[in-house]
Write a protein that holds these residues in place. Structure first.
Motif, PDB file in Angstrom:
ATOM      1  N   GLY B  92       0.832  -1.212   0.000  1.00  0.00           N
ATOM      2  CA  GLY B  92       0.000   0.000   0.000  1.00  0.00           C
ATOM      3  C   GLY B  92       0.861   1.254   0.000  1.00  0.00           C
ATOM      4  O   GLY B  92       0.635   2.197  -0.765  1.00  0.00           O
ATOM      5  N   LEU B  93       1.857   1.245   0.878  1.00  0.00           N
ATOM      6  CA  LEU B  93       2.764   2.390   0.964  1.00  0.00           C
ATOM      7  C   LEU B  93       3.578   2.515  -0.326  1.00  0.00           C
ATOM      8  O   LEU B  93       3.781   3.622  -0.844  1.00  0.00           O
ATOM      9  N   HIS B  94       4.013   1.384  -0.847  1.00  0.00           N
ATOM     10  CA  HIS B  94       4.775   1.384  -2.094  1.00  0.00           C
ATOM     11  C   HIS B  94       3.975   2.045  -3.210  1.00  0.00           C
ATOM     12  O   HIS B  94       4.484   2.877  -3.954  1.00  0.00           O
ATOM     13  N   ALA B  95       2.685   1.715  -3.288  1.00  0.00           N
ATOM     14  CA  ALA B  95       1.844   2.289  -4.340  1.00  0.00           C
ATOM     15  C   ALA B  95       1.620   3.783  -4.102  1.00  0.00           C
ATOM     16  O   ALA B  95       1.613   4.575  -5.041  1.00  0.00           O
ATOM     17  N   ALA B  96       1.451   4.179  -2.838  1.00  0.00           N
ATOM     18  CA  ALA B  96       1.167   5.585  -2.544  1.00  0.00           C
ATOM     19  C   ALA B  96       2.371   6.472  -2.856  1.00  0.00           C
ATOM     20  O   ALA B  96       2.217   7.601  -3.319  1.00  0.00           O
ATOM     21  N   LEU B  97       3.580   5.973  -2.604  1.00  0.00           N
ATOM     22  CA  LEU B  97       4.764   6.799  -2.845  1.00  0.00           C
ATOM     23  C   LEU B  97       5.139   6.816  -4.323  1.00  0.00           C
ATOM     24  O   LEU B  97       5.733   7.776  -4.802  1.00  0.00           O
ATOM     25  N   GLY B  98       4.775   5.757  -5.031  1.00  0.00           N
ATOM     26  CA  GLY B  98       4.967   5.722  -6.478  1.00  0.00           C
ATOM     27  C   GLY B  98       6.380   6.070  -6.897  1.00  0.00           C
ATOM     28  O   GLY B  98       7.357   5.546  -6.364  1.00  0.00           O
ATOM     29  N   ILE B  99       6.479   6.973  -7.819  1.00  0.00           N
ATOM     30  CA  ILE B  99       7.762   7.306  -8.436  1.00  0.00           C
ATOM     31  C   ILE B  99       8.710   7.971  -7.435  1.00  0.00           C
ATOM     32  O   ILE B  99       9.930   7.948  -7.605  1.00  0.00           O
ATOM     33  N   PHE B 100       8.167   8.552  -6.368  1.00  0.00           N
ATOM     34  CA  PHE B 100       9.042   9.275  -5.434  1.00  0.00           C
ATOM     35  C   PHE B 100       9.894   8.350  -4.591  1.00  0.00           C
ATOM     36  O   PHE B 100      10.851   8.786  -3.958  1.00  0.00           O
ATOM     37  N   LEU B 101       9.547   7.076  -4.585  1.00  0.00           N
ATOM     38  CA  LEU B 101      10.383   6.111  -3.869  1.00  0.00           C
ATOM     39  C   LEU B 101      11.706   5.882  -4.622  1.00  0.00           C
ATOM     40  O   LEU B 101      12.773   6.144  -4.073  1.00  0.00           O
ATOM     41  N   PRO B 102      11.663   5.433  -5.895  1.00  0.00           N
ATOM     42  CA  PRO B 102      12.947   5.319  -6.616  1.00  0.00           C
ATOM     43  C   PRO B 102      13.673   6.663  -6.743  1.00  0.00           C
ATOM     44  O   PRO B 102      14.904   6.697  -6.823  1.00  0.00           O
ATOM     45  N   LEU B 103      12.911   7.748  -6.737  1.00  0.00           N
ATOM     46  CA  LEU B 103      13.554   9.059  -6.890  1.00  0.00           C
ATOM     47  C   LEU B 103      14.347   9.490  -5.660  1.00  0.00           C
ATOM     48  O   LEU B 103      14.992  10.528  -5.680  1.00  0.00           O
TER      49      LEU B 103
END
Lengths: 226, 210
Positions: B92-103
């Motif tokens: 859920g958190l992974h989906a919410a952060l989306g592109i900002f996680l790899p960024l």
């Protein structure tokens, strides 16, 4: 190396070797983590997919694996994307009970809105959900089931209820109330649900057919785009 | 540097969000709720501690020409590891952060701490600096996320259940009806305005202290 500087060539080679070693170490770390998480990520993704189907099927009983019973479609005009669209078929005792399609509304206020629509064999909408969207928070995100129940208005509707020409927002002479302040979003979603039903009506037999499940394109000229 | 000085720098004097203004892109983009601010903050914190620790271990032995390249490689590998771990355990958190996680790779805060601090300090200090800087960043993310969520949605922590995947219909506090939310707070301009107010508050405090 104080007092004893390395020759430039040796220095370059040493730097290259260290960089290569760092790259291998970084690669190794990612590979190990990837290996450790792969099965769990696949299982999580699968659970999420199945949960999405439950939302649009509204508890409709089915006993097959939807993720394994699919048809790949392509119809930019009706399904809103030049990419392939997957249709998942729900069956109960071998009889088709619903087809779940994933069309795209290309004309949202800020880009494409991906939808998930379950259609019963008689062409009635069982449920519509938004998969992803970029609409304005607080204004256009009423299409998100967590925000409002606006999407439930499609449940039980079909082509003919209202008539195909009335699958528009009221502002455009249709039967569906636009969400105040977000006419463009409403128009995009209503139009896409209507066009998806039209697609279903045109290809009903192939969609419900009993061909072997798998990744086969519908062999109808209209649906295959080069 | 003393441990106390390192902590003071990260949380207050050199706070990445309010003083150094590093990593503003994720800071402004992700903080639409307490939950997502907290999520990105914790992910960044984890990456920062790990990268600072590794950089302090290997930094001094690296030839100057490739030092930065190796740091970027390390950071990218760590971020990828964090991303995979979140996708596996907190989807859920992974989906919410989306592109900002790899960024997080491109968050200049991480590279700046590696280059400016961790590569010249003992491992203990580097780890503490990672904790202090990451913590300072986290505090700003959570504060901004909380304010924006309360103003915009009228709730606080309302999406925590979805992010943590614990199920249940809802979570957190619901202070006012969402219908009366102040939409601007959720939009990018609201993020800039609120961060600006935070900066002003911080400047005023500093001016008063000197």
């Amino acid at each position: 190396m104080a007092g004893n500087p390395e020759p430039p060539a040796r220095r370059s080679v040493r730097a290259a070797i260290v960089l290569a070693a760092a790259a291998i170490a970084a690669f190794g770390l990612v590979a190990v983590v990837h290996e450790a998480t792969r099965d769990r990520i696949a299982a999580t993704a699968r659970a999420r997919e199945l949960a999405r189907f439950d939302h649009v099927l509204g508890g409709l009983p089915h006993d097959n694996d939807l993720l394994a019973d699919t048809v790949t479609l392509r119809d930019p005009e009706l399904l809103g994307t030049t990419e392939a669209v997957t249709a998942y078929r729900a069956r109960f005792h071998g009889q088709p009970v619903a087809v779940v399609l994933e069309p795209v509304a290309p004309d949202g206020y800020s880009g494409a809105i991906r939808l998930l629509i379950a259609v019963a064999p008689d062409g009635t909408v069982l449920g519509v959900r938004t998969v992803s969207h970029h609409e304005t928070p607080g204004l256009g995100d009423f299409i998100d089931a967590a925000r409002s129940d606006w999407m439930q208005r499609f449940t039980g509707r079909s082509l003919g209820n209202p008539a195909a020409t009335r699958w528009r927002v009221r502002k455009d002479g249709g039967d569906f109330d636009q969400y105040t302040g977000a006419t463009i979003t409403s128009r995009a979603v209503v139009g896409t649900v209507g066009r998806t039903l039209e697609f279903f009506a045109r290809h009903r037999d192939e969609l419900l057919g009993n061909e072997l499940p798998g990744d086969e394109l519908l062999a109808t000229p209209a649906t295959i785009q080069p | 540097m003393t441990p106390a000085a390192i902590l003071r720098a990260g949380f207050r004097d050199q706070n990445p969000g309010l003083v150094q203004l590093l990593g503003l892109c994720p800071l402004l983009a992700v903080t639409t709720s307490l939950g997502s601010g907290l999520g990105l903050g914790l992910a960044t914190l984890a990456v920062l501690i790990a990268s600072n620790g590794l950089v302090a271990l290997v930094g001094r032995s690296l030839p100057a020409e490739i030092r930065i390249a190796v740091f970027v490689l390390l950071i990218a590998a760590l971020v990828t590891a964090v991303e995979l771990a979140l996708a596996a355990w907190l989807p859920g958190l992974h989906a919410a952060l989306g592109i900002f996680l790899p960024l997080i790779v491109t968050n200049c805060l991480v590279l700046a701490r590696a280059e400016a601090f961790a590569s010249r300090q003992p491992v203990g200090n580097a780890l503490l600096d990672g904790f202090a800087m990451g913590g300072g960043f986290l505090v700003v993310l959570v504060a901004l996320g909380s304010v924006r969520e309360v103003l915009g949605r009228g709730s606080l922590g309302g999406d925590l259940h979805a992010l943590l995947g614990t199920g249940g219909p809802s979570s957190g506090l619901h202070l006012i009806s969402e219908q009366h939310g102040f939409l601007l707070a959720l939009l990018p301009p609201g993020a800039f305005i609120l961060l600006g107010l935070g900066l002003a508050w911080r400047q005023a405090r500093q001016a008063a202290a000197t």
